[in-house]
Design an enzyme around this catalytic site. Structure first.
Site, PDB file in Angstrom:
ATOM      1  N   GLY A 175      38.076  42.282  42.206  1.00  0.00           N
ATOM      2  CA  GLY A 175      36.986  41.946  43.114  1.00  0.00           C
ATOM      3  C   GLY A 175      36.396  40.570  42.877  1.00  0.00           C
ATOM      4  O   GLY A 175      36.012  40.245  41.762  1.00  0.00           O
ATOM      5  N   SER A 176      36.314  39.749  43.907  1.00  0.00           N
ATOM      6  CA  SER A 176      35.819  38.389  43.721  1.00  0.00           C
ATOM      7  C   SER A 176      35.752  37.666  45.060  1.00  0.00           C
ATOM      8  O   SER A 176      35.828  38.284  46.117  1.00  0.00           O
ATOM      9  CB  SER A 176      36.728  37.622  42.754  1.00  0.00           C
ATOM     10  OG  SER A 176      38.051  37.654  43.229  1.00  0.00           O
ATOM     11  N   ARG A 177      35.652  36.313  44.983  1.00  0.00           N
ATOM     12  CA  ARG A 177      35.558  35.491  46.178  1.00  0.00           C
ATOM     13  C   ARG A 177      36.369  34.223  45.976  1.00  0.00           C
ATOM     14  O   ARG A 177      36.474  33.712  44.855  1.00  0.00           O
ATOM     15  CB  ARG A 177      34.091  35.117  46.416  1.00  0.00           C
ATOM     16  CG  ARG A 177      33.691  34.994  47.873  1.00  0.00           C
ATOM     17  CD  ARG A 177      32.219  34.742  47.982  1.00  0.00           C
ATOM     18  NE  ARG A 177      31.884  33.331  47.917  1.00  0.00           N
ATOM     19  CZ  ARG A 177      30.667  32.864  47.623  1.00  0.00           C
ATOM     20  NH1 ARG A 177      29.691  33.699  47.339  1.00  0.00           N
ATOM     21  NH2 ARG A 177      30.442  31.571  47.593  1.00  0.00           N
TER      22      ARG A 177
END
Length: 210
Positions: A175-177
């Site tokens: 999970g991240s950007r």
């Protein structure tokens, strides 16, 4: 670690190298536990498979048209804003998305910087202050931003490397950007996406130069 250990032949998908190391602990624990506590062993096997599935690394077909910019990650566009004289487009990667990052444009890596920081949820407005890795191509910059659970950002390029548009430049776990600071000659009229749009790394065109 080898990209294709023996177990890879039974997987229906390719994975990044790091996946095998992360899946090893639950897989070994499952092997020990299965004969004595089958439900626990099965759960550990499912966890090992889940880790491999999360780190899947599918091939992509990158458009070859001139002047286009492709998405750096799979997910949902969560940020579109002006920063000084340049535009920033961010893609939030949910846990179900592929987490391999790709170069939005061809270029040569000038610098790879790691910046420690917080671990706010990647969709939070404060996540700009999170731990991140910046890959500077001079003309543009790719920022991989850790989420609240993601603490492992793995760039696969280093200064001096030349990459093609859509080429893999790294991956991030859990999970991240991924944000791209677009070249200075791209403005709002060149954008082809807006917040809430679903995109695919290396395939979805997010901007097109005149």
């Amino acid at each position: 670690m080898a990209r294709n250990p023996p177990l890879a032949t039974v997987l229906p998908f390719d994975v990044v190298d790091e996946a095998w190391r992360l899946a090893l602990a639950p897989a070994l624990a499952a092997a020990v536990t299965l004969p004595f506590l089958p439900p626990v062993g099965i759960g550990l096997l499912a966890l090992a498979f889940g880790v491999l599935w999360f780190h899947r690394d599918p091939d992509r077909s990158t458009p070859d048209a001139e002047g286009i910019v492709v998405a750096p990650a799979d997910g949902t566009v969560s940020v579109v804003r002006k920063e000084g004289e340049r535009l920033r487009v961010g893609v939030f990667m949910n846990v179900t998305d592929v987490h391999v990052n790709r170069a939005p444009l061809a270029g040569e890596v000038r610098e790879v910087r790691h910046r420690p920081g917080a671990n706010r949820p990647a969709f939070d407005k404060e996540s700009d202050r999170n731990e991140q890795v910046a890959i500077d191509f001079g003309e543009y910059e790719l920022l991989v931003i850790a989420g609240w659970f993601a603490r492992r950002i793995h760039p696969s390029v280093e200064p001096g490397d030349a990459v093609d548009r859509g080429e893999r430049v790294g991956h991030v776990s859990f999970g991240s950007r991924a944000d791209v600071i677009l070249p200075a000659d791209i403005d709002e009229t060149d954008l082809l996406v807006s917040e809430g749009d679903a995109v695919r790394a290396g395939e979805t065109i997010i901007a097109e130069r005149d």
